[in-house]
Design an enzyme around this catalytic site. Structure first.
Site, mmCIF file in Angstrom:
data_model
loop_
_atom_site.group_PDB
_atom_site.id
_atom_site.type_symbol
_atom_site.label_atom_id
_atom_site.label_comp_id
_atom_site.label_asym_id
_atom_site.label_seq_id
_atom_site.Cartn_x
_atom_site.Cartn_y
_atom_site.Cartn_z
ATOM 1 N N CYS A 2 0.710 -1.109 -0.389
ATOM 2 C CA CYS A 2 0.023 0.033 0.400
ATOM 3 C C CYS A 2 0.775 1.224 -0.440
ATOM 4 O O CYS A 2 2.365 0.755 -0.137
ATOM 5 C CB CYS A 2 -0.396 -0.110 1.179
ATOM 6 S SG CYS A 2 -1.996 -1.565 1.254
ATOM 7 N N ARG A 27 4.474 0.228 -6.696
ATOM 8 C CA ARG A 27 4.817 -0.641 -5.789
ATOM 9 C C ARG A 27 3.735 -1.543 -6.093
ATOM 10 O O ARG A 27 3.476 -2.473 -5.134
ATOM 11 C CB ARG A 27 4.150 0.189 -4.331
ATOM 12 C CG ARG A 27 5.495 1.223 -3.833
ATOM 13 C CD ARG A 27 5.377 2.443 -3.333
ATOM 14 N NE ARG A 27 4.628 1.190 -1.170
ATOM 15 C CZ ARG A 27 5.762 1.158 -0.006
ATOM 16 N NH1 ARG A 27 6.950 1.832 -1.430
ATOM 17 N NH2 ARG A 27 5.402 0.747 0.211
ATOM 18 N N TRP A 75 -3.512 -2.664 -1.381
ATOM 19 C CA TRP A 75 -3.585 -3.721 -2.013
ATOM 20 C C TRP A 75 -4.880 -4.461 -0.847
ATOM 21 O O TRP A 75 -4.433 -3.981 0.329
ATOM 22 C CB TRP A 75 -2.384 -4.632 -1.565
ATOM 23 C CG TRP A 75 -0.970 -5.031 -3.045
ATOM 24 C CD1 TRP A 75 0.194 -3.973 -2.623
ATOM 25 C CD2 TRP A 75 -1.556 -5.233 -3.876
ATOM 26 N NE1 TRP A 75 0.241 -4.742 -3.385
ATOM 27 C CE2 TRP A 75 -0.120 -5.507 -4.933
ATOM 28 C CE3 TRP A 75 -2.563 -6.202 -4.966
ATOM 29 C CZ2 TRP A 75 0.184 -6.041 -5.811
ATOM 30 C CZ3 TRP A 75 -2.373 -6.464 -5.979
ATOM 31 C CH2 TRP A 75 -0.557 -6.798 -6.738
ATOM 32 N N ASN A 99 -1.173 1.937 6.140
ATOM 33 C CA ASN A 99 -0.214 0.909 5.574
ATOM 34 C C ASN A 99 -0.483 0.013 7.110
ATOM 35 O O ASN A 99 -0.206 0.160 7.850
ATOM 36 C CB ASN A 99 0.776 1.530 5.473
ATOM 37 C CG ASN A 99 0.280 2.232 3.779
ATOM 38 O OD1 ASN A 99 -0.850 2.002 2.729
ATOM 39 N ND2 ASN A 99 1.212 2.702 3.460
ATOM 40 N N GLY A 100 -0.113 -1.895 6.939
ATOM 41 C CA GLY A 100 0.160 -2.351 7.636
ATOM 42 C C GLY A 100 -1.335 -3.156 8.011
ATOM 43 O O GLY A 100 -1.880 -3.638 7.791
ATOM 44 N N GLU A 480 15.984 -22.102 -9.744
ATOM 45 C CA GLU A 480 15.745 -21.580 -10.150
ATOM 46 C C GLU A 480 16.904 -20.294 -9.896
ATOM 47 O O GLU A 480 16.898 -19.487 -10.343
ATOM 48 C CB GLU A 480 14.431 -20.468 -8.952
ATOM 49 C CG GLU A 480 14.368 -19.505 -8.767
ATOM 50 C CD GLU A 480 13.359 -18.859 -10.170
ATOM 51 O OE1 GLU A 480 13.684 -17.541 -9.599
ATOM 52 O OE2 GLU A 480 12.957 -19.252 -11.170
ATOM 53 N N LYS A 484 18.635 -17.817 -13.044
ATOM 54 C CA LYS A 484 18.949 -15.979 -11.598
ATOM 55 C C LYS A 484 20.184 -15.636 -12.913
ATOM 56 O O LYS A 484 20.266 -14.981 -13.491
ATOM 57 C CB LYS A 484 18.749 -16.217 -10.869
ATOM 58 C CG LYS A 484 17.251 -16.087 -9.776
ATOM 59 C CD LYS A 484 16.916 -15.023 -10.437
ATOM 60 C CE LYS A 484 15.892 -15.050 -11.725
ATOM 61 N NZ LYS A 484 14.770 -15.584 -11.507
ATOM 62 N N GLU A 487 19.627 -15.800 -16.717
ATOM 63 C CA GLU A 487 19.336 -14.273 -17.553
ATOM 64 C C GLU A 487 20.004 -13.086 -17.413
ATOM 65 O O GLU A 487 20.206 -12.205 -18.236
ATOM 66 C CB GLU A 487 18.075 -14.269 -15.928
ATOM 67 C CG GLU A 487 16.563 -15.155 -16.889
ATOM 68 C CD GLU A 487 15.856 -14.799 -15.413
ATOM 69 O OE1 GLU A 487 14.738 -14.976 -16.400
ATOM 70 O OE2 GLU A 487 15.797 -14.662 -14.277
ATOM 71 N N HIS A 503 24.375 -39.691 -12.644
ATOM 72 C CA HIS A 503 23.663 -40.022 -14.239
ATOM 73 C C HIS A 503 23.954 -39.811 -15.540
ATOM 74 O O HIS A 503 23.410 -39.586 -16.238
ATOM 75 C CB HIS A 503 22.113 -40.578 -13.630
ATOM 76 C CG HIS A 503 21.707 -41.318 -12.819
ATOM 77 N ND1 HIS A 503 22.197 -42.568 -12.783
ATOM 78 C CD2 HIS A 503 21.567 -41.128 -11.037
ATOM 79 C CE1 HIS A 503 21.190 -43.302 -11.583
ATOM 80 N NE2 HIS A 503 21.147 -42.221 -10.427
ATOM 81 N N LYS A 599 9.890 -8.639 -19.445
ATOM 82 C CA LYS A 599 9.515 -8.552 -18.171
ATOM 83 C C LYS A 599 7.845 -9.828 -18.335
ATOM 84 O O LYS A 599 7.928 -10.501 -17.764
ATOM 85 C CB LYS A 599 9.094 -7.440 -17.573
ATOM 86 C CG LYS A 599 8.386 -7.343 -16.267
ATOM 87 C CD LYS A 599 9.897 -8.325 -14.914
ATOM 88 C CE LYS A 599 9.149 -8.344 -14.026
ATOM 89 N NZ LYS A 599 10.230 -9.179 -12.927
#
Length: 604
Positions: A2, A27, A75, A99-100, A480, A484, A487, A503, A599
């Site tokens: 938020c 955000r 949010w 916020n929070g 992952e 990274k 990329e 193997h 993106k």
């Protein structure tokens, strides 16, 4: 994530608030609103979706002279994205943005309702304004009522409150969520939850510390600390570079996004954890009725989070789980049965291949669920249900916080299903929830560790490739980590199950093969260690990541003491992200905009 803005002064208040909210759009949010107090009269506007909807609602509204105003991008946490749930929230004669999360809101709300207060929203925030107005009737002035209210709140918050009883004052409080105030030579005051909305308006800013609360007028800024001791505001010069402000001083957006994973994971958990159960207000309880299988479908990083989820669903929910690469699934004429819940995962909600598989599942009559970061995206609109990850906008092309929040959502969802299926006891679910609450602290980047990774990275700039290896749920993390590095460094890297090295792949082992070994103490440690020893015996260069020192490693990156393999998972996630970052920086690459990549992949 938020966002908050506030303004006190004589300029056109609406435009200042809307401009500030635009600077916070990166955000992420699902609704927005403003409240303006001018000449003792409130004007309030809210809209679901993008700011353009709020702009349309306010196009005929203007201020003329002195006014105070507050604004917010939200949010959804408590309650769905609706105008009623959007901020600012109204009492009888006051508005608040926040916020929070107010952890004791349920208790306060019940007490307020018993005293005759009617609530309009499903949010925890509305409690604040009603509690303030309750205290206003008991206290000698508005500030005493505000201070009393703050003492009664438990949780994390950044709060701005305006009230007709003090029409030239903005009250503020900060604990656990960021908040700052800016000043200029025109006796104006600006509030925001980050620097960017204040650039161009203020020359200097003061960052509030946890526990600070107080008020501002045209003439003064009054601050008290958590011990109720009055303090002076400490102002520092405000950078006038918006891009630098958005980066918060980090070298790249990717670095900033790695650092903010603690905050976005907290946002992801917010409002969804009870003592012994996980709550998803956005899900109908019948979604899993008649479901005997979960099919997860995604691409790239989202595929790795889905693979992580497959371990969690089968281990905790005891439900058959299958995994699909979207670009393959849509062309192989798959068999789909109606006892399967089809789950599509995407950061953007626009990934072309994944979107098409979602449409296929819908056409086949399957129930569908989307795990996504963008409300109102194509996938969210198509699916029967959606869970938003609340990661905020991710500007770095190489995804970091999206992966982290997706895995957190899947962990919670596996517990949600476990309760429905009765596959875990209440005590077991409560133990998991306790561990989930620890994740934000375990992904905070330790400066000493980051410096260690910077130094280690210089060893890994050449050679003929990388193996990232791990077992069980650490295998998708190895995938992952390798992705990274590929990329952003353009170096060849593969993720492999540690037990598969012998193997075939071990034939590549030599000093120029770099092995990044994920060695969790609490999951198959001895077996994984044995696999790494095989590589070490063949002269592969080893970088071990573990909480247990490994004497055969050329480099050892130590994570903190963890009592759960899932906490080890998230700590190692941060390490492999930072290692990829630092290698790429040493190679002189543009970390945020790697070559050949976009993106959001919206074409096949």
């Amino acid at each position: 994530m938020c966002g908050i803005v506030g303004y006190l002064g004589k300029k056109e208040t609406k435009e200042i608030l809307l401009d500030g909210l635009r600077e916070l759009e990166y955000r992420g949010y699902d609704s927005a609103g403003i409240a303006v107090l001018e000449n003792g009269h409130f004007s309030n506007f809210k809209a679901v979706g993008k700011l353009i909807n709020l702009e349309e609602k306010t196009k005929n509204f203007k201020t003329d002279g002195f006014a105070i105003g507050i604004g917010h991008t939200r949010w959804a946490t408590h309650g769905k994205p609706t105008e009623l749930n959007a901020h600012p929230h109204l009492g009888e004669s006051s508005y608040v943005v926040h916020n929070g999360i107010i952890e004791n809101y349920a208790t306060l709300k019940k007490e307020l309702q018993n005293s005759g207060i009617t609530f309009l929203s499903q949010t925890d925030t509305e409690v604040i304004v009603h509690q303030f107005e309750k205290n206003l009737k008991l206290c000698k002035d508005s500030f005493e009522a505000f201070a009393k209210t703050i003492k009664e709140l438990h949780g994390a918050y950044a709060i701005l409150l305006v009230t007709k009883s003090n029409p030239e004052t903005i009250f503020f409080a900060k604990h656990g969520s960021p908040m700052l105030v800016g000043i200029n030579d025109e006796d104006e005051k600006y509030f925001a939850s980050s620097d960017t909305p204040l650039i161009g308006h203020c020359k200097s800013v003061s960052y509030f510390e946890d526990g600070d609360y107080g008020y501002v007028t045209s003439d003064e800024i009054t601050i008290f600390n958590a011990l109720d001791i009055k303090k002076e505001a400490k102002f520092s010069a405000l950078s006038q570079n918006k891009l630098l402000a958005q980066k918060d001083g980090f070298r790249f957006f990717m670095e900033k996004e790695i650092y903010e994973q603690s905050v976005v994971i907290s946002d992801t958990l917010m409002g969804r954890l009870r003592e012994d159960e996980v709550v998803f207000d956005e899900l109908d309880s019948t979604l899993f009725d008649g479901i005997n299988e979960i099919k997860l479908c995604a691409c790239g990083t989202s595929y790795h989070s889905a693979m992580s989820a497959s371990y969690l669903f089968e281990r905790y929910s005891k439900i058959k789980t299958s995994l699909e690469i979207a670009s393959e699934f849509r062309y192989r004429e798959p068999i789909m049965t109606k006892d399967t819940l089809f789950v599509a995962i995407s950061q953007s909600g626009e990934t072309a291949d994944t979107l098409e598989t979602l449409k296929m599942a819908k056409a086949a009559g399957l129930k569908t669920l989307v795990i996504c970061n963008v409300d109102n995206s194509s996938m969210v609109r198509v699916a029967d249900a959606a869970i938003l990850t609340r990661a905020g906008i991710e500007k770095g092309v190489a995804s970091t916080k999206a992966f982290a929040t997706q895995v957190v959502v899947f962990w919670m969802l596996s517990l949600y299903v476990a309760k429905l299926k009765g596959s875990l006891t209440k005590m077991e679910i409560a133990a998991h929830i306790s561990t989930l609450r620890e994740v934000p602290s375990h992904v905070k980047v330790d400066d000493e560790m980051h410096e260690r990774i910077k130094r280690v990275s210089k060893r890994y700039l050449h050679g003929h490739g990388f193996f990232f290896i791990g077992r069980d749920i650490f295998y998708p993390l190895a995938l992952e980590g390798a992705l990274k590095l590929k990329e952003i460094s353009y170096l060849h890297a593969e993720g492999y199950p540690a037990g598969e090295m012998k193997h075939g792949p071990i034939a590549l082992a030599d000093p120029e093969l770099f092995t990044i070994a994920l060695l969790p103490k609490h999951l198959h440690y001895e077996k994984s260690k044995s696999n790494v020893e095989e590589l070490s015996a063949r002269d592969s260069t080893i970088c071990a990541i573990s909480q247990i020192p490994f004497d055969k490693a050329d480099d050892f990156i130590e994570i903190t003491t963890c009592e759960s393999y899932m906490l080890e998972f998230f700590e190692m996630m941060v390490v492999v992200q930072l290692l990829s970052l630092e290698i790429s920086i040493r190679l002189g690459n543009d970390v945020d905009m790697p070559r050949n990549l976009a993106k959001s992949v919206t074409v096949e």
